[in-house]
Design an enzyme around this catalytic site. Sequence first.
Site, PDB file in Angstrom:
ATOM      1  NE  ARG A  65      -2.437  -5.125  -6.987  1.00 51.66           N
ATOM      2  CZ  ARG A  65      -3.439  -4.336  -6.496  1.00 51.66           C
ATOM      3  NH1 ARG A  65      -3.245  -3.077  -5.833  1.00 51.66           N
ATOM      4  NH2 ARG A  65      -4.533  -4.912  -6.131  1.00 51.66           N
TER       5      ARG A  65
ATOM      6  NE  ARG B 131      -4.000  -0.023   0.459  1.00 47.15           N
ATOM      7  CZ  ARG B 131      -4.703  -0.622  -0.422  1.00 47.15           C
ATOM      8  NH1 ARG B 131      -4.716   0.000  -1.673  1.00 47.15           N
ATOM      9  NH2 ARG B 131      -5.401  -1.699  -0.203  1.00 47.15           N
TER      10      ARG B 131
ATOM     11  CG  ASP C 178     -12.121   5.013  -7.524  1.00 47.20           C
ATOM     12  OD1 ASP C 178     -11.517   5.205  -8.476  1.00 47.20           O
ATOM     13  OD2 ASP C 178     -12.321   4.067  -6.897  1.00 47.20           O
TER      14      ASP C 178
ATOM     15  CG  HIS D  77      -2.824   2.407  -8.336  1.00 54.94           C
ATOM     16  ND1 HIS D  77      -2.851   3.289  -6.977  1.00 54.94           N
ATOM     17  CD2 HIS D  77      -4.040   1.763  -8.347  1.00 54.94           C
ATOM     18  CE1 HIS D  77      -4.006   3.127  -6.499  1.00 54.94           C
ATOM     19  NE2 HIS D  77      -4.514   2.366  -7.399  1.00 54.94           N
TER      20      HIS D  77
ATOM     21  CD  GLU E 259      -4.597   5.242  -9.651  1.00 57.86           C
ATOM     22  OE1 GLU E 259      -4.828   4.150 -10.600  1.00 57.86           O
ATOM     23  OE2 GLU E 259      -5.175   5.327  -8.595  1.00 57.86           O
TER      24      GLU E 259
END
Length: 313
Positions: A109, A83, A223, A179, A282
């Site tokens: 990832r 994170r 978002d 990201h 991002e």
Amino acid sequence: MELGRIDMPDSDLERLNSRHSIPGELQFRNGAGNMPMAIIDNVHCTGSLSLYGAHLVDWTPRGREPVLWLSPRAKFAQDAAIRGGVPICWPWFGSHPSEPGFPAHGIARTGTWRILETARKPDGATFISLRLVPGHSDLQLWPHDTPVEIQFTLGETLQIALITRNLGEAPVVFSQALHAYFQVEDVRSIEVLGLDGLEYIDKVLGGIRGRLQGPLSFASEVDRIFLGSTADCRIADPGYNRIIRIAKQGSSSTIVWNPWAENSAKMADMESDGYLRMVCVESANAADDSVTLLPGNKHCLGVSYSVQYLQDR
Ligand code: TA6
């Protein structure tokens, strides 16, 4: 910070160091959770890169605040995404388009990456490139011959290039994002500039489309996938007296995300007030901007992050 158990044998670390370290500037060692990390310390900056996920977790220009945010509760373990930093979403961004059970944001990832090359650039920046080594289960999730490589150049600016090649015989459609989590002093006082007038898909409102007027500021969960976004984005942060500039190529979508208080509190790898100190901007090829890559072709998503300091505090 939660630690998993990934042990890279000393012999592997020794081999990595003997092949790829740069004396005084780049070395490999086990970091949190015994994750093998590349540790960079050059005239311009410090940085650290996890070889699992090819995940850059720190870039700090010399004498300055970190530019990237890393959650103090980030989990460092194989099969978990870290994170913070710059997770690589590839070869799909968000949920898989047809298989809801597949892992969110793809296989890169949490994948294993192999170092291809390291180098000192003439200006003193450090270059590292890596290639994803697909595991057996990855091939079931993504049965395409599309090798992917990432290149980092850590200097006064941070440059990243994510390069996908199609070595198969049919076109391949994929989506992706770098990201990036940026550290901010207080998200409630920042603005994201460069998205004015653009159409966006609002994931908080179930995917309805809207159009941004003016700068983007933060007073609740955000978002959004912005479309037609090719211009530089800037994060104006009066708390840190700095503007982070995000320039990009090969991308015409930008995602902006902040989970806000309720979602932060639900996430095991975030402090409940962690949302105040981060914003994700991002650079992507997502939604309408997904890439159709023809056989024999390659696609490069490139970003350059730089920081303008307004005055010293
Ligand atoms: O890029 C924004 C987003 O897709 C959000 O919807 C949010 O879920 C975030 O990424 C983080 O996803 P993760 O799988 O890392 O928890």
